[in-house]
Design a protein around this motif. Structure first.
Motif, PDB file in Angstrom:
ATOM      1  N   GLU A 116       0.819  -1.220  -0.142  1.00 23.90           N
ATOM      2  CA  GLU A 116      -0.052   0.027  -0.012  1.00 23.90           C
ATOM      3  C   GLU A 116       0.967   1.192  -0.056  1.00 23.90           C
ATOM      4  N   MET A 117       1.950   1.184   0.820  1.00 19.48           N
ATOM      5  CA  MET A 117       2.774   2.608   0.774  1.00 19.48           C
ATOM      6  C   MET A 117       3.468   2.644  -0.409  1.00 19.48           C
ATOM      7  N   THR A 118       3.871   1.482  -1.068  1.00 15.03           N
ATOM      8  CA  THR A 118       4.416   1.828  -2.135  1.00 15.03           C
ATOM      9  C   THR A 118       3.461   2.195  -3.308  1.00 15.03           C
ATOM     10  N   HIS A 119       2.476   1.871  -3.396  1.00 10.67           N
ATOM     11  CA  HIS A 119       1.312   2.473  -4.273  1.00 10.67           C
ATOM     12  C   HIS A 119       1.392   3.927  -4.036  1.00 10.67           C
ATOM     13  N   TYR A 120       1.199   4.256  -2.979  1.00  9.38           N
ATOM     14  CA  TYR A 120       0.774   5.885  -2.452  1.00  9.38           C
ATOM     15  C   TYR A 120       2.006   6.731  -2.443  1.00  9.38           C
ATOM     16  N   LYS A 121       3.373   6.043  -2.561  1.00 11.81           N
ATOM     17  CA  LYS A 121       4.560   6.691  -2.526  1.00 11.81           C
ATOM     18  C   LYS A 121       4.531   8.218  -3.419  1.00 11.81           C
ATOM     19  N   GLY A 122       5.183   9.211  -2.661  1.00  8.40           N
ATOM     20  CA  GLY A 122       5.140  10.690  -3.099  1.00  8.40           C
ATOM     21  C   GLY A 122       3.625  11.034  -3.245  1.00  8.40           C
ATOM     22  N   GLN A 123       2.440  10.324  -2.594  1.00  9.46           N
ATOM     23  CA  GLN A 123       1.351  11.156  -2.744  1.00  9.46           C
ATOM     24  C   GLN A 123       0.730  11.562  -1.167  1.00  9.46           C
ATOM     25  N   CYS A 124       1.459  11.119  -0.172  1.00 10.39           N
ATOM     26  CA  CYS A 124       1.025  11.321   1.239  1.00 10.39           C
ATOM     27  C   CYS A 124       2.023  12.312   1.919  1.00 10.39           C
ATOM     28  N   TYR A 125       1.242  13.318   2.488  1.00  7.84           N
ATOM     29  CA  TYR A 125       2.498  13.968   3.617  1.00  7.84           C
ATOM     30  C   TYR A 125       2.538  12.941   4.666  1.00  7.84           C
ATOM     31  N   ALA A 126       1.572  12.265   5.156  1.00 13.17           N
ATOM     32  CA  ALA A 126       1.989  11.479   6.440  1.00 13.17           C
ATOM     33  C   ALA A 126       1.078   9.947   6.260  1.00 13.17           C
ATOM     34  N   TRP A 127       1.320   9.258   6.893  1.00 14.41           N
ATOM     35  CA  TRP A 127       0.619   7.864   7.163  1.00 14.41           C
ATOM     36  C   TRP A 127       0.486   7.520   8.316  1.00 14.41           C
ATOM     37  N   ASP A 128      -0.864   7.134   8.634  1.00 15.72           N
ATOM     38  CA  ASP A 128      -1.255   6.507  10.117  1.00 15.72           C
ATOM     39  C   ASP A 128      -0.775   5.408   9.860  1.00 15.72           C
ATOM     40  N   VAL A 129       0.432   4.775  10.677  1.00 11.93           N
ATOM     41  CA  VAL A 129       0.684   3.447  10.469  1.00 11.93           C
ATOM     42  C   VAL A 129      -0.070   2.462  11.454  1.00 11.93           C
ATOM     43  N   VAL A 130      -0.021   2.919  12.679  1.00 16.05           N
ATOM     44  CA  VAL A 130      -0.854   1.942  13.495  1.00 16.05           C
ATOM     45  C   VAL A 130      -1.864   3.012  13.891  1.00 16.05           C
ATOM     46  N   ASN A 131      -3.041   2.577  14.198  1.00 18.51           N
ATOM     47  CA  ASN A 131      -4.342   3.083  14.534  1.00 18.51           C
ATOM     48  C   ASN A 131      -4.959   2.666  15.622  1.00 18.51           C
ATOM     49  N   GLU A 132      -5.029   3.314  16.759  1.00 19.66           N
ATOM     50  CA  GLU A 132      -6.113   2.771  17.865  1.00 19.66           C
ATOM     51  C   GLU A 132      -5.328   1.672  18.610  1.00 19.66           C
ATOM     52  N   ALA A 133      -4.247   1.400  18.807  1.00 19.11           N
ATOM     53  CA  ALA A 133      -3.819   0.313  19.483  1.00 19.11           C
ATOM     54  C   ALA A 133      -4.150   0.155  21.122  1.00 19.11           C
ATOM     55  N   LEU A 134      -4.777   1.105  21.468  1.00 16.93           N
ATOM     56  CA  LEU A 134      -4.939   0.917  22.775  1.00 16.93           C
ATOM     57  C   LEU A 134      -6.508   0.995  22.879  1.00 16.93           C
ATOM     58  N   TYR A 171       2.823   8.227  11.461  1.00 14.84           N
ATOM     59  CA  TYR A 171       2.104   8.644  12.666  1.00 14.84           C
ATOM     60  C   TYR A 171       1.599   7.355  13.375  1.00 14.84           C
ATOM     61  N   TYR A 172       1.644   7.737  14.910  1.00 15.58           N
ATOM     62  CA  TYR A 172       0.762   6.669  15.646  1.00 15.58           C
ATOM     63  C   TYR A 172      -0.426   7.793  15.703  1.00 15.58           C
ATOM     64  N   ASN A 173      -1.708   6.952  15.626  1.00 20.88           N
ATOM     65  CA  ASN A 173      -2.911   7.916  15.704  1.00 20.88           C
ATOM     66  C   ASN A 173      -3.803   7.159  16.733  1.00 20.88           C
ATOM     67  N   ASP A 174      -4.551   7.908  17.605  1.00 20.48           N
ATOM     68  CA  ASP A 174      -5.472   7.327  18.547  1.00 20.48           C
ATOM     69  C   ASP A 174      -6.431   8.600  19.000  1.00 20.48           C
ATOM     70  N   TYR A 175      -7.382   7.934  19.665  1.00 19.05           N
ATOM     71  CA  TYR A 175      -8.237   9.149  20.464  1.00 19.05           C
ATOM     72  C   TYR A 175      -7.959   9.075  21.992  1.00 19.05           C
ATOM     73  N   ASN A 176      -8.646  10.119  22.547  1.00 16.59           N
ATOM     74  CA  ASN A 176      -8.538  10.266  23.986  1.00 16.59           C
ATOM     75  C   ASN A 176      -7.068  10.156  24.426  1.00 16.59           C
TER      76      ASN A 176
END
Ligand code: XIL
Length: 318
Positions: A116-134, A171-176
């Motif tokens: 997925e990252m290879t496909h979108y290479k050059g098109q993203c400012y950031a990637w949420d690599v892991v979302n909501e691990a907690l 990025y690590y992305n999560d809520y609260n």
């Protein structure tokens, strides 16, 4: 009339952006507002880069829907936050219901991230690599990744992502996790461990799904965001919306405006808070009514694309 992204950039942010999703792109009035770069300098695909869409069966990838959003953003010179690679939710059943060992799921996760990252290479400012691990008690979610690999899946995911595209912010992305409490402490623990181990991570995304009238205070937000930036990471508010119990009233809309101001001001008061994304700008397409029964009206524009008091709250904070 100066618009949100222009104001945000003038105030020192990289962007003010919004999520969007494929179904609403048939609404031409909506798309006209979405495509206005002076208003939205950044776009996040709300669903179409998630695992269930991009790899519906093992080794079969489909980027058609995500590509629609990234090309729209490129045509409008808008940045893209790419979202997301590893998350317990919106997984295809072959992943969530599969029988895995550490080794077999690790291989599948690496292939998914790399492809997925290879496909979108050059098109993203950031990637949420892991979302909501907690989870809500601040423990690691005992999802399919944790069950097979333990918390080490997070390190492996970031290392794989760093190899796949060295030029994008990870990025690590999560809520609260943006106000003090056990969950923020646990998130700080996750990212501190990565930083100390020399694993490449660029930022912490704080989602910012709030309820009108029960916002964390601005000082608590600032203090907590600074615990992440003290590690040398940037932070961003990645999914801001502030919901209410319907029907909306003038009083609720006025409080919502104050609450949006609080969130935006907090980011502006943190040196390395680099951008703010709302989780869609328009009440018509917001995810809230479908997910939180009886609640809604969480966005900056109403269902008829009129700016709400909340919009002017953001303007006054910027
Ligand atoms: C939401 C989408 O907006 C909905 O359309 C979908 O049905 C469920 O997911 N946290 C996230 C986002 O990281 O991906 C979620 O998006 C909202 C909560």
């Amino acid at each position: 009339l100066a618009q949100l992204n222009d104001l945000a950039v003038a105030a020192g942010l990289k962007y003010f952006g919004t999520a969007t999703d494929n179904p609403e792109l048939t609404d031409t009035a909506y798309v006209e507002v979405l495509s206005n770069k002076t208003e939205w300098g950044q776009i996040t695909p709300g669903n179409s880069q998630k695992w269930d869409t991009t790899e519906p069966s093992n080794g079969t990838f489909s980027f058609t829907k995500g590509d629609v959003i990234t090309s729209l953003a490129a045509n409008n010179s808008q940045l893209v936050r790419c979202h997301n690679l590893v998350w317990y939710s919106q997984l295809p059943s072959w992943v969530s219901g599969g029988t895995w060992t550490n080794e077999t799921l690790q291989a599948v996760m690496k292939t998914h991230i790399t492809t997925e990252m290879t496909h979108y290479k050059g098109q993203c400012y950031a990637w949420d690599v892991v979302n909501e691990a907690l989870d809500d008690s601040a423990a690691f979610r005992t999802d399919v990744f944790y069950n097979a690999m333990g918390e080490d899946y997070i390190r492996i995911a970031f290392e794989t992502a760093a190899l796949a595209d060295p030029d994008v912010k990870l990025y690590y992305n999560d809520y609260n996790i943006e106000y003090s409490g056990a969950k923020a402490t646990a998130a700080l623990g996750i990212v501190t461990k990565l930083v100390n181990a020399g694993v490449k991570i660029g930022g912490v995304g704080v989602q910012g799904h709030y309820i009108v009238g029960s916002m964390p205070s601005q000082s608590d937000l600032v203090k907590t965001l600074e615990t992440y930036t003290a590690l040398g990471l940037e932070v961003a508010i990645t999914e801001l919306d502030i919901r209410m119990t319907l029907p909306s009233t003038d009083a609720l809309l006025a409080q919502q405006s104050i609450d949006y101001q609080t969130a935006v001001s907090a980011c502006l008061n943190v040196a390395d808070c680099i951008g703010i994304t709302v989780w869609d700008f328009d009440d018509k397409y917001s995810w809230i009514p479908d997910t939180f029964s009886g609640q809604g009206a969480a966005c900056l524009f109403d269902e008829n694309l009129n700016r709400k008091p909340a919009y002017y709250g953001v303007v006054s904070a910027l």
